[in-house]
Design a protein around this motif. Structure first.
Motif, PDB file in Angstrom:
ATOM      1  N   ASP A 133       9.616  52.834  79.995  1.00 16.62           N
ATOM      2  CA  ASP A 133      10.401  51.602  79.914  1.00 16.62           C
ATOM      3  C   ASP A 133      10.512  50.950  81.281  1.00 16.62           C
ATOM      4  OD1 ASP A 133      12.275  49.759  78.496  1.00 16.62           O
ATOM      5  OD2 ASP A 133      13.697  50.591  79.939  1.00 16.62           O
ATOM      6  N   HIS A 134      10.752  51.750  82.316  1.00 12.69           N
ATOM      7  CA  HIS A 134      10.832  51.212  83.675  1.00 12.69           C
ATOM      8  C   HIS A 134       9.500  50.585  84.077  1.00 12.69           C
ATOM      9  CE1 HIS A 134      14.787  52.585  84.228  1.00 12.69           C
ATOM     10  NE2 HIS A 134      14.542  53.837  84.582  1.00 12.69           N
ATOM     11  N   ALA A 135       8.403  51.254  83.749  1.00 13.20           N
ATOM     12  CA  ALA A 135       7.079  50.736  84.103  1.00 13.20           C
ATOM     13  C   ALA A 135       6.816  49.407  83.391  1.00 13.20           C
ATOM     14  CB  ALA A 135       6.000  51.753  83.740  1.00 13.20           C
ATOM     15  N   GLN A 136       7.229  49.324  82.144  1.00 13.30           N
ATOM     16  CA  GLN A 136       7.038  48.098  81.368  1.00 13.30           C
ATOM     17  C   GLN A 136       7.858  46.955  81.963  1.00 13.30           C
ATOM     18  OE1 GLN A 136       8.699  47.735  77.287  1.00 13.30           O
ATOM     19  NE2 GLN A 136       6.580  47.356  76.669  1.00 13.30           N
ATOM     20  N   ARG A 137       9.088  47.247  82.374  1.00 12.04           N
ATOM     21  CA  ARG A 137       9.935  46.213  82.969  1.00 12.04           C
ATOM     22  C   ARG A 137       9.342  45.735  84.294  1.00 12.04           C
ATOM     23  NH1 ARG A 137      15.205  45.682  81.087  1.00 12.04           N
ATOM     24  NH2 ARG A 137      15.149  45.995  78.825  1.00 12.04           N
ATOM     25  N   ARG A 138       8.848  46.649  85.103  1.00 16.34           N
ATOM     26  CA  ARG A 138       8.229  46.257  86.381  1.00 16.34           C
ATOM     27  C   ARG A 138       7.017  45.364  86.141  1.00 16.34           C
ATOM     28  NH1 ARG A 138       9.398  51.809  87.689  1.00 16.34           N
ATOM     29  NH2 ARG A 138      11.017  51.942  89.315  1.00 16.34           N
ATOM     30  N   SER A 139       6.199  45.731  85.168  1.00 10.51           N
ATOM     31  CA  SER A 139       5.023  44.919  84.852  1.00 10.51           C
ATOM     32  C   SER A 139       5.431  43.553  84.324  1.00 10.51           C
ATOM     33  CB  SER A 139       4.139  45.632  83.817  1.00 10.51           C
ATOM     34  OG  SER A 139       3.534  46.774  84.375  1.00 10.51           O
ATOM     35  N   GLN A 140       6.481  43.523  83.514  1.00  7.08           N
ATOM     36  CA  GLN A 140       6.978  42.267  82.972  1.00  7.08           C
ATOM     37  C   GLN A 140       7.412  41.332  84.101  1.00  7.08           C
ATOM     38  OE1 GLN A 140      10.225  42.930  80.260  1.00  7.08           O
ATOM     39  NE2 GLN A 140      10.727  40.753  80.056  1.00  7.08           N
ATOM     40  N   ILE A 141       8.132  41.884  85.060  1.00  7.95           N
ATOM     41  CA  ILE A 141       8.594  41.088  86.201  1.00  7.95           C
ATOM     42  C   ILE A 141       7.408  40.671  87.068  1.00  7.95           C
ATOM     43  CG2 ILE A 141       9.963  41.155  88.322  1.00  7.95           C
ATOM     44  CD1 ILE A 141      11.874  43.086  86.789  1.00  7.95           C
ATOM     45  N   ALA A 142       6.458  41.578  87.268  1.00 10.33           N
ATOM     46  CA  ALA A 142       5.279  41.264  88.086  1.00 10.33           C
ATOM     47  C   ALA A 142       4.469  40.139  87.465  1.00 10.33           C
ATOM     48  CB  ALA A 142       4.414  42.506  88.254  1.00 10.33           C
ATOM     49  N   ARG A 143       4.328  40.159  86.146  1.00  8.95           N
ATOM     50  CA  ARG A 143       3.589  39.086  85.483  1.00  8.95           C
ATOM     51  C   ARG A 143       4.299  37.748  85.658  1.00  8.95           C
ATOM     52  NH1 ARG A 143       2.832  43.212  81.606  1.00  8.95           N
ATOM     53  NH2 ARG A 143       4.555  42.405  80.329  1.00  8.95           N
ATOM     54  N   ALA A 144       5.616  37.785  85.647  1.00  5.16           N
ATOM     55  CA  ALA A 144       6.382  36.558  85.857  1.00  5.16           C
ATOM     56  C   ALA A 144       6.129  36.009  87.261  1.00  5.16           C
ATOM     57  CB  ALA A 144       7.875  36.827  85.661  1.00  5.16           C
ATOM     58  N   VAL A 145       6.080  36.893  88.247  1.00  2.00           N
ATOM     59  CA  VAL A 145       5.783  36.469  89.619  1.00  2.00           C
ATOM     60  C   VAL A 145       4.389  35.844  89.690  1.00  2.00           C
ATOM     61  CG1 VAL A 145       5.438  37.240  92.000  1.00  2.00           C
ATOM     62  CG2 VAL A 145       7.318  38.181  90.648  1.00  2.00           C
ATOM     63  N   CYS A 146       3.429  36.470  89.032  1.00  5.80           N
ATOM     64  CA  CYS A 146       2.063  35.938  89.008  1.00  5.80           C
ATOM     65  C   CYS A 146       2.042  34.532  88.417  1.00  5.80           C
ATOM     66  CB  CYS A 146       1.145  36.850  88.193  1.00  5.80           C
ATOM     67  SG  CYS A 146       0.836  38.462  88.930  1.00  5.80           S
ATOM     68  N   GLU A 147       2.774  34.327  87.342  1.00  3.29           N
ATOM     69  CA  GLU A 147       2.806  33.016  86.694  1.00  3.29           C
ATOM     70  C   GLU A 147       3.445  31.969  87.603  1.00  3.29           C
ATOM     71  OE1 GLU A 147       4.926  33.878  83.146  1.00  3.29           O
ATOM     72  OE2 GLU A 147       3.264  34.997  82.220  1.00  3.29           O
ATOM     73  N   LEU A 148       4.495  32.359  88.321  1.00  2.00           N
ATOM     74  CA  LEU A 148       5.150  31.428  89.235  1.00  2.00           C
ATOM     75  C   LEU A 148       4.234  31.070  90.403  1.00  2.00           C
ATOM     76  CD1 LEU A 148       8.751  32.962  89.326  1.00  2.00           C
ATOM     77  CD2 LEU A 148       8.068  30.789  88.287  1.00  2.00           C
ATOM     78  N   ILE A 149       3.533  32.071  90.937  1.00  3.24           N
ATOM     79  CA  ILE A 149       2.600  31.817  92.034  1.00  3.24           C
ATOM     80  C   ILE A 149       1.489  30.883  91.577  1.00  3.24           C
ATOM     81  CG2 ILE A 149       0.856  32.873  93.539  1.00  3.24           C
ATOM     82  CD1 ILE A 149       2.641  35.341  93.697  1.00  3.24           C
ATOM     83  N   ALA A 150       0.963  31.141  90.389  1.00  3.38           N
ATOM     84  CA  ALA A 150      -0.124  30.309  89.861  1.00  3.38           C
ATOM     85  C   ALA A 150       0.333  28.874  89.656  1.00  3.38           C
ATOM     86  CB  ALA A 150      -0.627  30.893  88.550  1.00  3.38           C
ATOM     87  N   LYS A 151       1.578  28.682  89.295  1.00  5.70           N
ATOM     88  CA  LYS A 151       2.086  27.338  88.996  1.00  5.70           C
ATOM     89  C   LYS A 151       2.473  26.579  90.254  1.00  5.70           C
ATOM     90  CE  LYS A 151       5.480  24.991  86.037  1.00  5.70           C
ATOM     91  NZ  LYS A 151       6.150  24.184  87.077  1.00  5.70           N
ATOM     92  N   ASP A 152       3.225  27.217  91.146  1.00  2.00           N
ATOM     93  CA  ASP A 152       3.795  26.481  92.282  1.00  2.00           C
ATOM     94  C   ASP A 152       3.597  27.138  93.647  1.00  2.00           C
ATOM     95  OD1 ASP A 152       4.944  24.400  90.671  1.00  2.00           O
ATOM     96  OD2 ASP A 152       6.448  25.842  90.013  1.00  2.00           O
ATOM     97  N   GLY A 153       2.933  28.305  93.685  1.00  2.09           N
ATOM     98  CA  GLY A 153       2.747  28.970  94.972  1.00  2.09           C
ATOM     99  C   GLY A 153       3.843  29.969  95.271  1.00  2.09           C
ATOM    100  N   PHE A 154       3.557  30.899  96.183  1.00  2.00           N
ATOM    101  CA  PHE A 154       4.488  31.993  96.429  1.00  2.00           C
ATOM    102  C   PHE A 154       5.775  31.536  97.098  1.00  2.00           C
ATOM    103  CE2 PHE A 154       5.933  35.668  99.039  1.00  2.00           C
ATOM    104  CZ  PHE A 154       6.327  36.468  97.981  1.00  2.00           C
ATOM    105  N   ASP A 155       5.720  30.473  97.904  1.00  2.00           N
ATOM    106  CA  ASP A 155       6.916  30.024  98.618  1.00  2.00           C
ATOM    107  C   ASP A 155       8.026  29.603  97.677  1.00  2.00           C
ATOM    108  OD1 ASP A 155       5.738  30.531 101.035  1.00  2.00           O
ATOM    109  OD2 ASP A 155       5.109  28.458 101.395  1.00  2.00           O
TER     110      ASP A 155
END
Length: 226
Positions: A6-28
């Motif tokens: 469950d912890h691993a799934q939550r970390r991956s879920q959050i990581a994917r969200a970060v990837c989507e945000l970076i792809a949309k507007d950049g890491f800053d």
């Protein structure tokens, strides 16, 4: 599901969200609040798993790296099963790192964000260097295997060849990303024009990789000779 899973799934879920945000507007533009909203979790949960912004980026980088390596592993497995040459398998493997579709463009943006951030973070720089070194080592081993099977001339410096091939692949990925981004910005409503341009970019990138591989893998494979 176990607590560890469950912890691993939550970390991956959050990581994917970060990837989507970076792809949309950049890491800053990535913040804990935006990450939590994108992932559909609480701010507290994000902070629990990732105390700093660098922790978020590191997990996102690991997520895209694992995804790309999974695709490459599948390419290698299929190539071995169909008794393809090492050069042909490497061509398909390197192509998996080119940002030729939405998924790979997201991966490229995350990778570039990670590389940029690592310039000022020894912790991230260590991971960046280790990841690049591992890829070069795998390519060098492929070159050595090529010597064994007759695809590569004896006496070829495998490490130098690996540096050459990975450097071309990395630089080419940046060029492909730049071209596709400029094309989409120039013709946002012309899907046919963009698709045609993307096909041309993909064909040219593949031709460049094939030419670089041909300069190293100059012989014929004896491994599957009947």
């Amino acid at each position: 599901m176990s607590r560890t899973a469950d912890h691993a799934q939550r970390r991956s879920q959050i990581a994917r969200a970060v990837c989507e945000l970076i792809a949309k507007d950049g890491f800053d533009t990535v913040t804990v609040a935006r990450t939590a909203a994108r992932a559909g979790v609480s701010v507290g949960l994000v902070q629990h798993y990732f105390p700093s912004k660098d922790d978020l980026l590191l997990r996102a980088f690991q997520e895209v790296s694992d995804t790309a390596r999974g695709r490459v592993a599948a390419v290698i497995e299929e190539g071995t099963r169909h008794e393809r040459s090492i050069a042909a398998v490497l061509l398909d493997a390197f192509t998996e790192y080119l940002p030729l579709d939405g998924t790979r463009r997201t991966e490229h943006r995350v990778t570039r964000a990670f590389a940029g951030r690592s310039l000022d973070s020894p912790r991230l720089a260590e991971v960046d260097a280790r990841t690049a070194s591992a890829l070069r080592a795998e390519v060098a081993q492929a070159v050595r295997n090529g010597v064994e099977c007759g695809e590569v001339e004896p006496g070829t410096d495998a490490d130098t060849a690996a540096v050459r091939l990975t450097a071309v692949s990395e630089g080419l990925a940046t060029q492909v990303y730049r071209e596709t981004r400029q094309r989409e910005e120039a013709a946002p409503s012309n899907g046919d024009q963009r698709a045609s341009g993307h096909e041309h970019t993909a064909a040219r990138a593949t031709a460049i990789l094939r030419a670089e591989l041909a300069a190293v893998f100059t012989g014929e494979c004896r491994q599957y000779a009947r």
